[in-house]
Design a protein around this motif. Structure first.
Motif, short mmCIF file in Angstrom:
data_model
loop_
_atom_site.label_atom_id
_atom_site.label_comp_id
_atom_site.label_asym_id
_atom_site.label_seq_id
_atom_site.Cartn_x
_atom_site.Cartn_y
_atom_site.Cartn_z
N ASN A 158 6.82 -0.80 -8.27
CA ASN A 158 6.14 -0.52 -9.53
C ASN A 158 4.65 -0.82 -9.40
OD1 ASN A 158 8.60 0.14 -10.86
ND2 ASN A 158 9.01 -2.04 -11.12
N CYS A 159 3.88 0.17 -9.01
CA CYS A 159 2.43 0.02 -8.91
C CYS A 159 1.77 1.37 -9.15
CB CYS A 159 2.03 -0.55 -7.55
SG CYS A 159 2.33 0.58 -6.17
N LYS A 160 0.47 1.35 -9.35
CA LYS A 160 -0.25 2.59 -9.67
C LYS A 160 -0.28 3.56 -8.50
CE LYS A 160 -3.18 0.38 -13.13
NZ LYS A 160 -4.56 -0.04 -13.49
N ALA A 161 -0.32 3.03 -7.30
CA ALA A 161 -0.34 3.91 -6.13
C ALA A 161 0.90 4.78 -6.09
CB ALA A 161 -0.45 3.08 -4.85
N ARG A 162 2.05 4.17 -6.37
CA ARG A 162 3.30 4.93 -6.38
C ARG A 162 3.38 5.82 -7.62
NH1 ARG A 162 6.83 3.49 -2.50
NH2 ARG A 162 6.72 1.40 -1.60
N ALA A 163 3.01 5.28 -8.78
CA ALA A 163 3.12 6.04 -10.03
C ALA A 163 2.30 7.32 -9.99
CB ALA A 163 2.68 5.17 -11.21
N HIS A 164 1.13 7.26 -9.34
CA HIS A 164 0.25 8.42 -9.27
C HIS A 164 0.34 9.16 -7.94
CE1 HIS A 164 -1.69 7.36 -13.05
NE2 HIS A 164 -1.79 6.12 -12.62
N ALA A 165 1.27 8.73 -7.09
CA ALA A 165 1.43 9.34 -5.76
C ALA A 165 0.09 9.42 -5.04
CB ALA A 165 2.04 10.72 -5.89
N GLN A 166 -0.71 8.36 -5.19
CA GLN A 166 -2.04 8.32 -4.57
C GLN A 166 -1.92 7.63 -3.22
OE1 GLN A 166 -4.74 9.86 -5.77
NE2 GLN A 166 -5.79 9.32 -3.88
N LEU A 167 -1.73 8.41 -2.18
CA LEU A 167 -1.49 7.85 -0.86
C LEU A 167 -2.73 7.79 0.01
CD1 LEU A 167 1.84 9.74 -0.06
CD2 LEU A 167 1.46 7.76 -1.53
N THR A 168 -3.79 8.45 -0.42
CA THR A 168 -5.01 8.53 0.39
C THR A 168 -6.19 7.94 -0.37
OG1 THR A 168 -4.20 10.56 1.41
CG2 THR A 168 -6.53 10.07 1.69
N TRP A 169 -6.96 7.10 0.31
CA TRP A 169 -8.13 6.50 -0.33
C TRP A 169 -9.24 7.53 -0.43
CZ3 TRP A 169 -8.42 2.10 -2.92
CH2 TRP A 169 -9.68 1.67 -3.33
#
Length: 239
Positions: A158-169
């Motif tokens: 449960n974190c924003k990276a997973r929630a937004h599927a943001q895998l790349t900086w």
């Protein structure tokens, strides 16, 4: 957002059919962004220990974690001297203690944005955005506060990276954490200016640094954040 939820496009098209509804959707997006940003600011407000090289160290005097402002507990250590207070007030007015102008420019960043001992006035981009402080702020926001000092590269479910599927900086993410990090070391809340320091100019200048996608510094800096143990591996690991 569309990559995470493709069906959102159909919803947006429906709003687009009516100008009043479209304005309503825009307002909803602005409010959601503001609330998310304020939530980050509030949760980071008292995280000054993120600045410390050793997380086991403590600040003296201690900064309390309660209340709306950063306050000092004088019984735990010394309070700022009169000279230090004068210097701080001069800094907030973009002046030196003797009254000379010392205005911040868009290309100037706090020393805590640089990796330790890396700053070179002949090459001000060297070590920029690679400080442990910024890395901890990045983890705090994207992979939860509990991971701020965790260099394992593992990411909670449960974190924003997973929630937004943001895998790349991205470069824009760097600009955002710079704004939040600068607020951490300020006595004020999120604002466009802190004394003479202009947050908007700082954000825009940071974003501009990443415009040249083929630039070696840009490539290296983005790759630095993408390394396992720095922020988030390209393939998110599960605990």
């Amino acid at each position: 957002m569309l990559a995470t939820s493709p069906s959102t496009a159909d919803v947006i098209r429906e709003f687009w059919k009516d100008s009043a509804q479209w304005a309503c959707l825009q307002k909803m997006f602005r409010e959601a962004a503001t609330n998310a940003r304020q939530s980050d600011t509030t949760s980071l407000k008292h995280k000054l220990h993120y600045l410390l090289a050793d997380p086991l160290q403590s600040l003296v005097p201690k900064i309390t974690e309660g209340g709306s402002n950063k306050t000092q507990e004088s019984e735990t250590g010394p309070v700022p001297t009169a000279a230090a207070t004068t210097a701080l007030k001069a800094l907030m007015k973009a002046k030196t203690v003797d009254g000379k102008k010392n205005a911040h420019t868009a290309g100037q960043y706090p020393s805590c944005f640089y990796s330790e001992g890396s700053y070179d006035p002949r090459d001000p981009s060297k070590g920029l955005f690679r400080s442990p402080f910024l890395i901890r702020v990045a983890r705090h926001i994207w992979t939860t506060p509990t991971t701020a000092f965790d260099d394992s590269g593992k990411v909670p479910k449960n974190c924003k990276a997973r929630a937004h599927a943001q895998l790349t900086w991205e470069g824009e993410m760097t600009g955002y954490i710079c704004g939040q990090a600068r607020t951490v070391i300020s006595t004020s809340d999120w604002t466009s200016k802190d004394g003479a320091y202009n947050y908007e100019r700082m954000f825009k200048s940071a974003i501009k640094l990443f415009e040249k996608k083929d630039d070696a510094w840009v490539t290296d800096t983005l790759a630095f954040y993408q390394r396992p143990g720095i922020w988030v591996p390209r393939r998110l690991r599960r605990r």
